[in-house]
Design an enzyme around this catalytic site. Structure first.
Site, PDB file in Angstrom:
ATOM      1  N   SER A 247       0.852  -1.187   0.000  1.00 45.83           N
ATOM      2  CA  SER A 247       0.000   0.000   0.000  1.00 45.83           C
ATOM      3  C   SER A 247       0.886   1.236   0.000  1.00 45.83           C
ATOM      4  O   SER A 247       2.113   1.140  -0.003  1.00 45.83           O
ATOM      5  CB  SER A 247      -0.906   0.014   1.232  1.00 45.83           C
ATOM      6  OG  SER A 247      -0.127   0.196   2.413  1.00 45.83           O
ATOM      7  N   LYS A 248       0.252   2.404   0.038  1.00 40.75           N
ATOM      8  CA  LYS A 248       1.011   3.662  -0.035  1.00 40.75           C
ATOM      9  C   LYS A 248       1.976   3.840   1.133  1.00 40.75           C
ATOM     10  O   LYS A 248       2.952   4.573   1.019  1.00 40.75           O
ATOM     11  CB  LYS A 248       0.038   4.843  -0.108  1.00 40.75           C
ATOM     12  CG  LYS A 248      -0.648   4.952  -1.465  1.00 40.75           C
ATOM     13  CD  LYS A 248      -1.553   6.160  -1.537  1.00 40.75           C
ATOM     14  CE  LYS A 248      -2.220   6.260  -2.908  1.00 40.75           C
ATOM     15  NZ  LYS A 248      -3.147   7.402  -2.987  1.00 40.75           N
ATOM     16  N   ARG A 249       1.699   3.168   2.240  1.00 41.20           N
ATOM     17  CA  ARG A 249       2.612   3.321   3.379  1.00 41.20           C
ATOM     18  C   ARG A 249       3.990   2.711   3.079  1.00 41.20           C
ATOM     19  O   ARG A 249       4.966   3.000   3.750  1.00 41.20           O
ATOM     20  CB  ARG A 249       2.017   2.686   4.647  1.00 41.20           C
ATOM     21  CG  ARG A 249       1.978   1.173   4.637  1.00 41.20           C
ATOM     22  CD  ARG A 249       1.523   0.608   5.983  1.00 41.20           C
ATOM     23  NE  ARG A 249       1.400  -0.830   5.930  1.00 41.20           N
ATOM     24  CZ  ARG A 249       0.322  -1.479   5.520  1.00 41.20           C
ATOM     25  NH1 ARG A 249      -0.730  -0.795   5.120  1.00 41.20           N
ATOM     26  NH2 ARG A 249       0.281  -2.786   5.506  1.00 41.20           N
TER      27      ARG A 249
END
Length: 482
Positions: A247-249
């Site tokens: 994910s974006k994290r």
């Protein structure tokens, strides 16, 4: 499968965001299979979610696939344009008794769901609308009562041989009578996908294994519609280094970001190919033709793949070193111009010199941006000195100045400015001063580039030429003796 001997595969993204690396990996495996076995790779944009679908996202999908070189066959299919067929398929399922109208309201369903939770039971639709008398159903429809259409799941087990996971089976009792058409007449995902895959004559459905739970529903729809089943292949999820779903994290997840970071499409494809597939042996670095030749479903893996940005950067460095210069140059040139190091005209004028420079710099680069940064000293009149490089190699400014002054004299007296004469001159100076040649090279490297990392000192001197090299040393001496 259909009667066609050609395998037909598709990539079917929703245009609700940018092209994710997971989607790009799915597209790649479909594309590799099609290209390996003489099949067709089709693109379908699943734009039925009008509230979230955007033209910008659709364009980003096209741009991402085009940058990667994943060219599709036939015209793009837009799912939203197939609404009439989706509705006709739902009506057909009603007519043959494979589906029924459900008049239960969302509020009523929520209440029953809460009651099931209170009893600590899994909620399953109780088919109360399926036992309504026909005339009562017709009365409600005539009265305009809102309703959905539900698929009636038969008894038994739904199973298939998955290309990745082997045999997979779902007891039908664990699957609800699922909605196929909303009250507003729009299709639910499973119906739209099956209807479109049948119309597109798709023979192999290769997608992420987060779709496994959809597959028994889709198989039942295929059977009810009297269509041949495709072969299913469910690819492993991609996780970050922490083992959680990417994910974006974890950093950039959009393919377009990596394009702007200075990666080569061939390197990105090579990296993505290894996320869930092994070509066999210890082989890692592959060209696109090699990937097509080596691709086999036997190499597809079940376990989640790990997205390691450092590995991607390393892979890009490998491809930078091996890609033909004629292919690399048009990818670097816009960045050189954007950085205002040179104009297009200047690069054309000095093309042979420029290509030699690219060949020199790419060996120690991992991204196109690295090449541009390393190129600065060869173009700019003035350079800045990296404080770390200065602290490490010009620690004693008086000693560094003395050494650079002697180096300047030695280089200025070189007759023909070639590798042999330059090396001889510098090594003679080192012997005269009783030091290793490296003691001369490192301070000189900082004087020429302002950096600690660069190509070999002789290669640099040749590329810069006598005039610029002497000019850089003079500037360094001025800085050291102020």
């Amino acid at each position: 499968m259909t009667d066609s001997s050609k395998p037909r595969l598709r990539f079917a993204p929703s245009p609700t965001g940018y092209l994710h690396v997971g989607g790009a990996r799915t597209a790649l495996f479909n594309w590799l299979y099609a290209r390996k076995y003489g099949g067709e790779f089709l693109l379908r944009i699943e734009d039925t979610d009008k509230a979230r679908s955007t033209d910008e996202s659709t364009r980003a999908i096209f741009d991402g696939l085009e940058w990667l070189g994943l060219n599709w066959d036939e015209q793009v299919v837009y799912q939203g344009a197939n609404l009439v067929r989706h509705q006709a398929d739902a009506k057909r399922l009603l007519e043959i008794g494979a589906a029924y109208r459900c008049f239960c309201t969302p509020a009523e369903l929520d209440e029953r769901r809460r009651e099931a939770e209170a009893r600590k039971e899994a909620f399953r639709y109780d088919r109360r609308c399926d036992v309504l008398p026909r005339d009562e159903v017709e009365r409600r429809v005539a009265a305009g009562m809102p309703h959905v259409i539900r698929f009636r799941l038969p008894d038994g087990v739904t199973e298939w041989d998955d290309l990745v996971h082997s045999r997979i089976a779902f007891p039908n009792k664990d699957i609800d009578d699922f909605v196929i058409l909303r009250s507003d007449g729009t299709p639910i995902y499973n119906l739209a996908v099956v209807s479109d895959d049948i119309a597109m004559r798709i023979t192999i459905v290769m997608r992420g294994d987060d779709h496994i739970s959809n597959t028994p529903k889709q198989i039942q729809l295929y059977r009810a519609l009297g269509a041949p089943l495709p072969i299913f292949a469910h690819l492993p999820m991609i996780h970050g280094l922490d083992g959680k779903k990417l994910s974006k994290r974890h950093g950039a997840t959009a393919v377009g970001d990596y394009q702007h970071y200075g990666l080569l499409p061939g390197a990105m494809l090579n990296f993505l190919a290894l996320l869930g597939w092994s070509p066999g042996g210890d082989r890692e670095v592959m060209t696109i033709p090699e990937m097509i030749e080596l691709f086999s479903v036997d190499g597809l893996q079940k376990k989640a793949a790990i997205f390691d940005p450092k590995k991607l950067e390393w892979m890009n460095g490998q491809h930078l070193s091996m890609v033909p210069l004629e292919e690399l140059e048009p990818r670097v040139t816009p960045k050189i111009i954007e950085a205002r190091l040179a104009t297009e005209e200047q690069l054309v004028e000095r093309r042979d010199w420029y290509l030699k420079l690219l060949d020199l710099l790419r060996v120690r680069s991992r991204t196109i941006d690295d090449i541009v940064n390393q190129a600065r000293p060869y173009f700019l009149e003035d350079i800045e000195y990296d404080p770390v490089a200065v602290a490490k190699n010009w620690k004693d400014s008086a000693e560094a100045a003395s050494l650079l002054s002697d180096t300047r004299d030695a280089l200025d007296n070189v007759g023909v400015w070639d590798s042999a004469n330059l090396e001889s001159s510098l090594r003679t100076l080192a012997e005269k001063r009783g030091i290793a040649a490296g003691k001369i090279f490192q301070p000189l490297r900082v004087a020429l580039t302002g950096l600690t990392v660069s190509p070999g000192i002789l290669e640099m001197l040749l590329q810069m030429g006598r005039g610029l090299s002497i000019k850089r040393i003079d500037k360094a001496l001025k800085k050291l003796t102020v």
